[in-house]
Design an enzyme around this catalytic site. Structure first.
Site, short mmCIF file in Angstrom:
data_model
loop_
_atom_site.label_atom_id
_atom_site.label_comp_id
_atom_site.label_asym_id
_atom_site.label_seq_id
_atom_site.Cartn_x
_atom_site.Cartn_y
_atom_site.Cartn_z
N ASN A 133 0.62 -1.07 0.09
CA ASN A 133 -0.05 0.04 0.04
C ASN A 133 0.80 1.22 -0.04
O ASN A 133 1.47 1.70 1.06
CB ASN A 133 -0.97 -0.05 1.26
CG ASN A 133 -1.90 -1.07 1.08
OD1 ASN A 133 -2.84 -1.03 0.44
ND2 ASN A 133 -1.63 -2.21 1.78
N GLU A 134 1.03 1.72 -1.13
CA GLU A 134 1.91 2.82 -1.29
C GLU A 134 1.39 4.17 -0.98
O GLU A 134 0.19 4.28 -0.75
CB GLU A 134 2.47 2.89 -2.87
CG GLU A 134 3.18 1.72 -3.54
CD GLU A 134 4.66 1.67 -2.96
OE1 GLU A 134 5.03 2.11 -1.84
OE2 GLU A 134 5.64 0.75 -3.33
N PRO A 135 2.15 5.17 -0.85
CA PRO A 135 1.40 6.40 -0.46
C PRO A 135 0.41 6.66 -1.58
O PRO A 135 0.35 6.62 -2.44
CB PRO A 135 2.78 7.58 -0.73
CG PRO A 135 3.96 6.79 -0.23
CD PRO A 135 3.57 5.25 -0.71
#
Ligand code: GLP
Length: 634
Positions: A159-161
């Site tokens: 879950n990237e920025p």
């Protein structure tokens, strides 16, 4: 849970352990208790698992509990957080493979109870597959415990920025920094997949209990942001703050940026040790942008140091004492100044000519971290040997090896081509020949760098430690063969001064593994008279600079010495593309080395000391029982 005054800025519980091993033993015990409790009730324990180097030690401990203490996983179901999209299960860098190698193959977990997102579902079916993954978790009653690591972008799972708090299992695009961090595993960034399937933040938050693990200084900043900052999409790990049963389990290096470690005087009463005093005074000088000798009483009292002032003030005394301490770290004589009074010098004057050993975990660490000092040591008449602990072959891209291979073939044109096999990220399958070629290439480059630094030919040793030759990034397992090999060389060289690096790094990194091998080797040499007289100095690779308060020896470099150092770094040409060295290209690495050395000079200048072009810094290392006992097993 009662929060100490010093933890007030922390928005979720953080448990700090001296070492990653210690933390993993605690967590493994907790997991074992959960599994046994469920088994006794005839129920399943549902575990959410993570990949990356962080949980490797936890998995080793779980395997040990299974083998030695009879812990059974028959009543366990596992769900992994994520999987690279586009990799088959068989790909050695797939998380499927990783989990089997690290855990599943060594325990009695029934295969049907293992769940990972499938990285090969066709695009059109991804959505349905993700939904089915979620439904399966729910059908089994939800996750009892979710283990997490944290990426340097602040990601959990993948879950990237930008990932929302309510996001669910889905296909995501990997962040540039994440792909760069994975470049070592895949032998180059171009080989790293662009997409992944990951559980969402919402999926993770639905777990009944969450434990996030983080080791090493590289994680310190992101850990502090996730723990002390407000929850924001730009740092998905910060969303964990809303969970009713979450904790961060981290080592001291990863805790370094938490306020209670970094600026403890801002969050409660502290014991003013000399080290903390120096830290606080240098911090204050930076904070109010005044040199140390110009700090006033009110600066101290307005910045949480009124008690320091009462104890050790007035400001004038504190300032002078701190200034002198820092002044005494500066020396142009890293091996000691012959014939000089050495009461306040970092290194002893005698013997006049010392035996110096510089340990470089990978070729290039030596010149990156202390290229200028290396030259000075030789010029000042010391007998310097650089010992390269690993071959560094894993850090050479195939295309670089191909150039050398072509050259060798053309030279001996009767020979058939000795091509390295392209392997798209699978180094295990790379032929031994290719690894050998890469190792030789790095040897030649290391020699060129030493030549450039003015180190006499023959001053180098290549140990090619077995843990590296037999291992892979993030999964190295040092054994006694490694420490015995290193102890053998040290016994032969009997150094007065030993320069080493790797303290505080991620425990799975080459640097940290090498340092643990050194501590074991030193404990094997404990009884020998020379070893008691041997001083260990720590240097750092330039991606992580020392703070002014941490430095015991600062060696100034002239403009010419700095450019000679940069030129030495440039000899490591096989590292020119995006390679695993520091996760950066050679170009970025020399820029970093340049900036770090110059930056330190600026720091000393701002503190009110002399203004140099650049500085290389070192810290004295004293064995602590915790580190000395962290010996690798055979
Ligand atoms: C990968 C994984 C994450 C992991 C992160 C950190 O991106 N998908 O789950 O937490 O890397 O990796 P490492 O533990 O190697 O630092």
């Amino acid at each position: 849970m009662k929060t100490l005054e010093s933890q007030q800025r922390e928005r979720l519980p953080v448990h700090v352990h001296a070492t990653a091993d210690e933390a993993c033993v605690e967590l493994a015990r907790e997991i074992a208790a959960l599994i046994r409790l469920r088994a006794a009730a005839g129920k399943m324990a549902v575990l959410g698992l993570a990949t990356g180097s962080t949980p490797v030690r936890l998995y080793r401990e779980l395997v040990r509990l299974h083998r030695e203490e009879g812990l059974s996983f028959k009543n366990v179901t596992t769900f992994n957080l994520d999987e690279y999209y586009g990799l088959t299960r068989e790909h050695p860098e797939s998380y499927w493979c990783f989990m089997h190698e690290q855990l599943f193959n060594h325990i009695d977990l029934p295969a049907p109870q293992i769940n990972l997102p499938n990285g090969t579902v066709p695009r059109a079916e991804v959505f349905a597959a993700c939904q089915a993954y979620e439904e399966k978790i729910t059908a089994l009653g939800g996750l009892d415990l979710q283990i997490l690591g944290i990426g340097r972008t602040g990601h959990i799972g993948f879950n990237e920025p930008g990932s929302g708090r309510d996001s669910r299992t889905r296909l995501v695009t990997l962040d540039a920094l994440t792909r760069r961090d994975a470049a070592r595993d895949f032998l180059g960034e171009p080989n790293v997949p662009r997409y992944a399937i990951t559980m969402g933040v919402g999926t993770i938050l639905a777990a009944r209990k969450i434990v996030l693990l983080a080791w090493g200084e590289a994680k310190a900043r992101v850990v502090a942001q996730a723990v002390e900052g407000a929850p924001v999409e730009s740092l998905p790990a910060s969303f964990l703050q809303g969970h009713p049963d979450v904790r961060f389990l981290i080592d001291e290096a990863a805790a370094a940026e938490l306020t209670r470690y970094k600026h403890p005087w801002l969050v409660g009463p502290v014991e003013w040790t000399p080290a903390l005093t120096r830290r606080a005074v240098t911090w204050l000088s930076r904070e109010v942008t005044r040199p140390v000798l110009k700090l006033l009483d009110e600066h101290y009292s307005e910045h949480g140091m009124a008690d320091l002032l009462t104890e050790q003030g007035p400001a004038y005394d504190l300032n002078i004492r701190t200034f002198n301490e820092i002044q005494h770290t500066i020396t142009g004589w890293p091996g000691g100044k012959p014939g000089a009074d050495d009461t306040h010098r970092p290194e002893r004057a005698e013997p006049r000519s010392k035996r110096v050993v510089v340990l470089a975990p990978e070729p290039s660490d030596d010149v990156l971290g202390m290229g200028g000092t290396l030259t000075r040591l030789v010029e000042q008449g010391h007998e310097v040997t650089v010992v390269y602990l690993t071959s560094g072959s894993l850090a050479v891209p195939d295309e670089e090896a191909q150039i050398v291979s072509d050259l060798v073939r053309d030279l001996a044109s009767s020979e058939p081509a000795a091509n390295p096999e392209p392997h798209g990220g699978n180094d295990e399958n790379a032929s031994a020949h290719s690894r050998r070629l890469k190792a030789l290439l790095r040897r030649a480059e290391a020699r060129a760098a030493l030549r450039n630094a003015g180190i006499p030919a023959g001053s180098e040793r290549f140990l090619d430690l077995p843990f590296y030759e037999q291992g892979r990034y993030r999964q190295f397992r040092p054994t006694l063969f490694d420490s015995v090999a290193l102890a053998g060389v040290l016994r032969e060289l009997r150094p007065h001064l030993l320069f080493a690096t790797g303290v505080g790094q991620d425990p799975s990194s080459v640097g940290a593994v090498c340092f643990s091998i050194l501590t074991t080797a030193l404990s094997q040499l404990d009884a020998e008279a020379w070893s008691r007289d041997c001083r260990v100095w720590l240097y750092r690779t330039p991606d992580k600079a020392w703070g002014a308060h941490e430095i015991d020896m600062a060696v100034p470099l002239s403009p010419a010495q700095l450019s000679a150092k940069i030129h030495s770094i440039y000899q490591h040409k096989s590292q020119r593309s995006q390679t695993p060295m520091l996760g950066a290209s050679l170009h970025e690495a020399w820029q970093q080395a340049d900036a770090t050395a110059r930056g330190l000079a600026v720091t000393y200048d701002a503190l009110g000391l002399a203004e140099y072009e650049a500085i290389e810094a070192f810290q004295r290392w004293h064995a602590t029982p915790a580190i000395a006992s962290a010996s690798p097993k055979i």
